[in-house]
Design a protein around this motif. Sequence first.
Motif, PDB file in Angstrom:
ATOM      1  N   UNK A 129       0.810  -1.224   0.000  1.00 36.63           N
ATOM      2  CA  UNK A 129       0.000   0.000   0.000  1.00 36.63           C
ATOM      3  C   UNK A 129       0.844   1.276   0.000  1.00 36.63           C
ATOM      4  N   UNK A 130       2.160   1.135   0.142  1.00 38.09           N
ATOM      5  CA  UNK A 130       3.032   2.300   0.140  1.00 38.09           C
ATOM      6  C   UNK A 130       3.523   2.606  -1.279  1.00 38.09           C
ATOM      7  N   UNK A 131       3.737   3.889  -1.542  1.00 35.87           N
ATOM      8  CA  UNK A 131       4.371   4.288  -2.790  1.00 35.87           C
ATOM      9  C   UNK A 131       5.860   3.924  -2.726  1.00 35.87           C
ATOM     10  N   UNK A 132       6.473   3.772  -3.884  1.00 36.19           N
ATOM     11  CA  UNK A 132       7.879   3.366  -3.936  1.00 36.19           C
ATOM     12  C   UNK A 132       8.744   4.318  -3.121  1.00 36.19           C
ATOM     13  N   UNK A 133       8.607   5.603  -3.372  1.00 36.17           N
ATOM     14  CA  UNK A 133       9.434   6.587  -2.654  1.00 36.17           C
ATOM     15  C   UNK A 133       9.086   6.623  -1.159  1.00 36.17           C
ATOM     16  N   UNK A 134       7.823   6.405  -0.866  1.00 35.50           N
ATOM     17  CA  UNK A 134       7.380   6.406   0.533  1.00 35.50           C
ATOM     18  C   UNK A 134       8.022   5.235   1.283  1.00 35.50           C
ATOM     19  N   UNK A 135       8.042   4.067   0.646  1.00 31.61           N
ATOM     20  CA  UNK A 135       8.633   2.877   1.259  1.00 31.61           C
ATOM     21  C   UNK A 135      10.138   3.055   1.474  1.00 31.61           C
ATOM     22  N   UNK A 159       8.702   3.926 -12.644  1.00 32.67           N
ATOM     23  CA  UNK A 159       7.613   3.411 -11.818  1.00 32.67           C
ATOM     24  C   UNK A 159       7.633   3.975 -10.395  1.00 32.67           C
ATOM     25  N   UNK A 160       8.534   4.911 -10.129  1.00 30.16           N
ATOM     26  CA  UNK A 160       8.742   5.359  -8.750  1.00 30.16           C
ATOM     27  C   UNK A 160       7.581   6.167  -8.181  1.00 30.16           C
ATOM     28  N   UNK A 161       6.642   6.601  -9.045  1.00 29.64           N
ATOM     29  CA  UNK A 161       5.495   7.375  -8.578  1.00 29.64           C
ATOM     30  C   UNK A 161       4.314   6.486  -8.195  1.00 29.64           C
ATOM     31  N   UNK A 162       4.454   5.173  -8.393  1.00 25.46           N
ATOM     32  CA  UNK A 162       3.339   4.242  -8.173  1.00 25.46           C
ATOM     33  C   UNK A 162       3.401   3.592  -6.793  1.00 25.46           C
ATOM     34  N   UNK A 163       2.240   3.033  -6.386  1.00 26.76           N
ATOM     35  CA  UNK A 163       2.223   2.182  -5.211  1.00 26.76           C
ATOM     36  C   UNK A 163       2.899   0.850  -5.556  1.00 26.76           C
ATOM     37  N   UNK A 164       3.540   0.243  -4.573  1.00 23.64           N
ATOM     38  CA  UNK A 164       4.247  -1.012  -4.811  1.00 23.64           C
ATOM     39  C   UNK A 164       3.291  -2.094  -5.290  1.00 23.64           C
ATOM     40  N   UNK A 182       0.970  -1.847  -7.300  1.00 19.82           N
ATOM     41  CA  UNK A 182       0.653  -1.671  -8.722  1.00 19.82           C
ATOM     42  C   UNK A 182       1.781  -2.151  -9.635  1.00 19.82           C
ATOM     43  N   UNK A 183       2.921  -2.502  -9.050  1.00 21.90           N
ATOM     44  CA  UNK A 183       4.089  -2.859  -9.846  1.00 21.90           C
ATOM     45  C   UNK A 183       4.061  -4.330 -10.269  1.00 21.90           C
ATOM     46  N   UNK A 184       4.742  -4.604 -11.370  1.00 13.75           N
ATOM     47  CA  UNK A 184       4.937  -5.989 -11.797  1.00 13.75           C
ATOM     48  C   UNK A 184       5.901  -6.671 -10.829  1.00 13.75           C
ATOM     49  N   UNK A 185       5.960  -7.997 -10.925  1.00 13.02           N
ATOM     50  CA  UNK A 185       6.851  -8.754 -10.040  1.00 13.02           C
ATOM     51  C   UNK A 185       8.310  -8.325 -10.226  1.00 13.02           C
ATOM     52  N   UNK A 186       8.675  -8.073 -11.491  1.00 12.31           N
ATOM     53  CA  UNK A 186      10.042  -7.648 -11.771  1.00 12.31           C
ATOM     54  C   UNK A 186      10.383  -6.325 -11.118  1.00 12.31           C
ATOM     55  N   UNK A 187       9.457  -5.380 -11.163  1.00 13.15           N
ATOM     56  CA  UNK A 187       9.720  -4.076 -10.550  1.00 13.15           C
ATOM     57  C   UNK A 187       9.685  -4.159  -9.026  1.00 13.15           C
ATOM     58  N   UNK A 188       8.904  -5.078  -8.498  1.00 13.49           N
ATOM     59  CA  UNK A 188       8.924  -5.268  -7.040  1.00 13.49           C
ATOM     60  C   UNK A 188      10.299  -5.782  -6.600  1.00 13.49           C
ATOM     61  N   UNK A 189      10.908  -6.657  -7.434  1.00 12.80           N
ATOM     62  CA  UNK A 189      12.260  -7.116  -7.135  1.00 12.80           C
ATOM     63  C   UNK A 189      13.244  -5.947  -7.118  1.00 12.80           C
ATOM     64  N   UNK A 190      13.031  -5.006  -8.031  1.00 11.20           N
ATOM     65  CA  UNK A 190      13.899  -3.826  -8.077  1.00 11.20           C
ATOM     66  C   UNK A 190      13.761  -2.984  -6.809  1.00 11.20           C
ATOM     67  N   UNK A 191      12.521  -2.895  -6.305  1.00 10.90           N
ATOM     68  CA  UNK A 191      12.303  -2.156  -5.056  1.00 10.90           C
ATOM     69  C   UNK A 191      13.063  -2.835  -3.921  1.00 10.90           C
ATOM     70  N   UNK A 192      12.999  -4.156  -3.873  1.00 12.36           N
ATOM     71  CA  UNK A 192      13.718  -4.900  -2.843  1.00 12.36           C
ATOM     72  C   UNK A 192      15.219  -4.711  -2.950  1.00 12.36           C
ATOM     73  N   UNK A 193      15.731  -4.690  -4.180  1.00 17.29           N
ATOM     74  CA  UNK A 193      17.162  -4.486  -4.391  1.00 17.29           C
ATOM     75  C   UNK A 193      17.565  -3.056  -4.034  1.00 17.29           C
ATOM     76  N   UNK A 194      16.716  -2.099  -4.394  1.00 15.16           N
ATOM     77  CA  UNK A 194      16.985  -0.694  -4.036  1.00 15.16           C
ATOM     78  C   UNK A 194      17.042  -0.542  -2.526  1.00 15.16           C
TER      79      UNK A 194
END
Length: 298
Positions: A89-95, A122-127, A129-141
Motif C-alpha cells: 500500500x506504500x508508494x515506492x518513494x514512501x517505502x 515506476x517510482x510514482x506508483x504504489x508497490x 501496482x508494480x509488476x513482479x520484476x519491478x517489485x524485485x527492483x524495489x527490494x534491491x533498491x
Amino acid sequence: MSIEVSNISKHYGAQKALDSVSFSVKKGEIVGFLGPNGAGKSTLMKILTTYLSADQGTATVNGNDVNANPKAVQLSIGYLPEHNPLYLDLYVREYLGFNADVYKVSQSRIDEVIELTGLKPESHKKIGQLSKGYRQRVGLANALLHNPEVLILDEPTTGLDPNQLVEIRNVIKNAGKDKTVFLSTHIMQEVEAICDRVIIINQGKIVKDEKIEHITKGQEQVVEVEFDFRIEEQAIAKIPNLTSYKNTHDMVWELAFESDVDMRPAVFDFAQANGLKILQLNLRNKNLEAVFREVTKK
C-alpha cells in the motif's frame, strides 16, 4: 574476509539442513551460491543475516559475529530475501523513505538507488501496482539504500524479463566493484555472467567451491556426431584422446575428449578412414549447468 563460515550446522527437527558448512568470501568477490531446492541455501543466508541461529559452528560478517553482535551485522549488510516482503500500500518513494529513516541515511540516497536499479519510470506508483520484476527492483533498491559493505541476495532475478535481467545483472556487477556480493539463483547463465566464484551445496554439504574461470575453462570436450551407418564400439574407441563414448541412439554417438585442441577434425578423419559420412556434428564444452548436475545428482 567479508564473510567467514566455520562448521555451521542447522537442524529442523530430525532433518539436517546444514551439515558442517565452511567457506570464506573475500571483500569485493561476487560469489554464486547454488544448490537444488531444499539444499540449505536460504537457511545459510538467514543465518548470515541473523534471522536464524545455527545449532553449531560460527559465522562472521565484516568481522562481526552473527550471534554476539547481530546489530553490527545487520547494519553492514543489504539483504534481499527469496520472498521479497514489501508494503504493497506504500508508494515506492514512501517505502524507501521509511527505510531511509530507519537506517538514518540521507533522503538524497533514495534518488540514487532509484536511478541505480532502474525504478525511475515506476517510482510514482504504489508497490502493489508494480509488476513482479519491478517489485524485485524495489527490494534491491532497499538492500542498497544504506550503502552496505555486503549484499546478500536470495534469488534476486526472480520474475525479471530478459531485458530486466541484463539491467539487474549490471547493477549487481557494478555493486561488486566496491562491495562483497553473495547471491543464490537457479539461473546458471546469470552466475557465469556475474560471479567470480561459485559454491554449490547439496543436502546440506558443500560439494563444489571453485572460481568460475576454472569451471568454464579447460573442461571436458564433448562431440556429438551422427554417422550414416552403424559402427562398432571397438572402432570408435580408436579415436585419439577419447576418454569416453556412448551410442545415444541409432547412429548417433556422444564422444568425450580430454584435449585443449578442437577434436572435430579427428572425428572427420576417423569417418573418412572408415568410409563413413557425417550427417551432423556438434561440439559442446562442459558448462556450469553440467557441473551442477554432476555434483548434485543423488
